[in-house]
Design a protein around this motif. Structure first.
Motif, PDB file in Angstrom:
ATOM      1  N   ASN A  80      16.636  44.416  72.660  1.00 28.99           N
ATOM      2  CA  ASN A  80      16.684  45.771  72.112  1.00 28.99           C
ATOM      3  C   ASN A  80      17.878  46.516  72.682  1.00 28.99           C
ATOM      4  N   LEU A 126      19.038  49.880  73.565  1.00 29.01           N
ATOM      5  CA  LEU A 126      18.499  51.222  73.774  1.00 29.01           C
ATOM      6  C   LEU A 126      19.596  52.245  74.048  1.00 29.01           C
ATOM      7  N   GLU A 160      21.724  56.914  79.523  1.00 24.78           N
ATOM      8  CA  GLU A 160      21.003  55.765  80.060  1.00 24.78           C
ATOM      9  C   GLU A 160      21.014  55.885  81.572  1.00 24.78           C
ATOM     10  N   CYS A 204      11.009  47.881  80.034  1.00 23.11           N
ATOM     11  CA  CYS A 204      11.964  48.342  81.050  1.00 23.11           C
ATOM     12  C   CYS A 204      11.321  48.754  82.363  1.00 23.11           C
ATOM     13  N   CYS A 215      12.528  52.668  77.490  1.00 25.49           N
ATOM     14  CA  CYS A 215      12.351  51.993  76.194  1.00 25.49           C
ATOM     15  C   CYS A 215      11.210  52.524  75.350  1.00 25.49           C
ATOM     16  N   THR A 246       8.132  51.438  75.294  1.00 23.84           N
ATOM     17  CA  THR A 246       7.177  50.392  74.923  1.00 23.84           C
ATOM     18  C   THR A 246       5.758  50.686  75.412  1.00 23.84           C
ATOM     19  N   TYR A 260      12.760  59.046  77.853  1.00 26.95           N
ATOM     20  CA  TYR A 260      12.516  58.643  76.466  1.00 26.95           C
ATOM     21  C   TYR A 260      12.139  59.809  75.560  1.00 26.95           C
TER      22      TYR A 260
END
Length: 231
Positions: A13, A15, A133, A180, A185, A187, A203
Motif C-alpha cells: 500500500n 500511504l 508521513e 503499520c 494506515c 487498518t 490518519y
C-alpha cells in the motif's frame, strides 16, 4: 519458519503518494524522513515534474544519503538545511512564498510536521495540499483504563505502557487486522461504542477525531477510565 514454508502477504500500500495534479511538488524531509523521498525523486524526475527537496537535519553528520543525493541527476533540486550551521529552514517564510498549486509533502519528526501545519495555517495555505508521513508515534503511553470488547463481553485492563492492540493480542481475545502499528494506515480502525478516544494517530482528520466515532487501536488510548469497542 523453514525453507519451503509459504507466506501469505497483502499487496503493498502506498500511504504517501504524489499528487498528479500538483503544479509543483515541495518535499520536506527531516533526518531519516528522507527515506520515502528517495523513490519520489526518481519518479518526479522521470515525469519531468516541477519539484524541489528541502532536507533538514541538526548537523551534517546526520544528513543521511547526502553524498548519494549530491551525486544524483536531481542534485540541483536538493537544498540542505543544517541547524548547527545556521541554515535552518524558516517554515513561516518558506510556506508563505510557495507558488499557487504547490503540494507540500513532509516526512520527519512530529515537531517538523506540526511546524509545517502551523506555518501553512498562518499563510492560508490549502490544507488539502499538505501531505504527511511520520515513522513513529512519539508517545503511546498514558493512564491505565478498562477496555470492554462488546461482542464477547470481555473486559481487559490496558496498562500505561501497552497499546489496546497489544493487550488484545496478548490475551488472544479478538482478531484485529493491522499493518503499520503507528497510526498511519488506518487498518486497525475500530468503532467506539462508549467512552472517548485520546487520538494519537496521523490518519484521521481533526473533524473525524472530534466525532469520536472510531479510533486506531494501535496507538490511541482512552480519555477516561472505561472504553467500549465494537470487537
Amino acid at each position: 519458519m523453514v525453507i519451503g514454508d509459504k507466506l501469505v502477504v497483502s499487496e503493498p500500500n502506498n500511504l504517501f503518494p504524489l499528487v498528479s495534479e500538483a503544479k509543483k511538488h515541495i518535499l520536506i524531509a527531516g533526518g531519516i524522513g528522507i527515506t520515502p523521498f528517495m523513490s519520489h525523486l526518481h519518479e518526479l524526475e522521470q515525469q519531468n515534474a516541477e519539484y524541489e527537496l528541502h532536507y533538514c537535519c541538526r548537523d551534517m553528520n546526520k544528513n543521511v544519503f547526502r553524498q548519494e543525493l549530491m551525486a544524483s541527476e536531481f542534485k540541483d533540486k536538493v537544498i540542505c538545511h543544517v541547524s548547527s550551521e545556521g541554515s535552518r529552514l524558516e517554515l513561516d517564510t518558506f510556506i508563505a512564498q510557495l507558488p499557487e498549486g504547490s503540494h507540500v509533502y513532509t516526512c520527519g519528526s512530529n515537531s517538523l510536521n506540526e511546524g509545517v501545519k502551523r506555518a501553512a495555517q498562518k499563510a492560508g495555505f490549502p490544507e488539502h495540499q499538505l501531505h504527511f508521513e511520520q515513522f513513529t508515534v512519539e508517545d503511546k503511553t498514558g493512564d491505565e483504563f478498562t477496555l470492554v470488547l462488546a461482542r464477547s463481553g470481555v473486559e481487559l485492563e490496558v496498562d500505561s505502557e501497552s497499546t489496546i492492540l497489544q493487550v488484545i493480542e496478548r490475551n488472544n481475545v479478538a482478531s484485529v487486522e493491522s499493518l503499520c502499528r503507528e497510526g498511519v494506515c488506518g487498518t486497525c480502525e475500530t468503532i467506539i461504542l462508549e467512552g472517548e478516544a485520546d487520538h494519537r494517530d496521523q490518519y484521521f482528520t481533526d473533524e473525524e477525531k472530534e466525532s469520536q466515532t472510531s479510533m486506531l487501536i494501535c496507538c490511541s488510548r482512552a480519555k477516561g477510565k472505561r472504553l467500549v469497542l465494537d470487537l
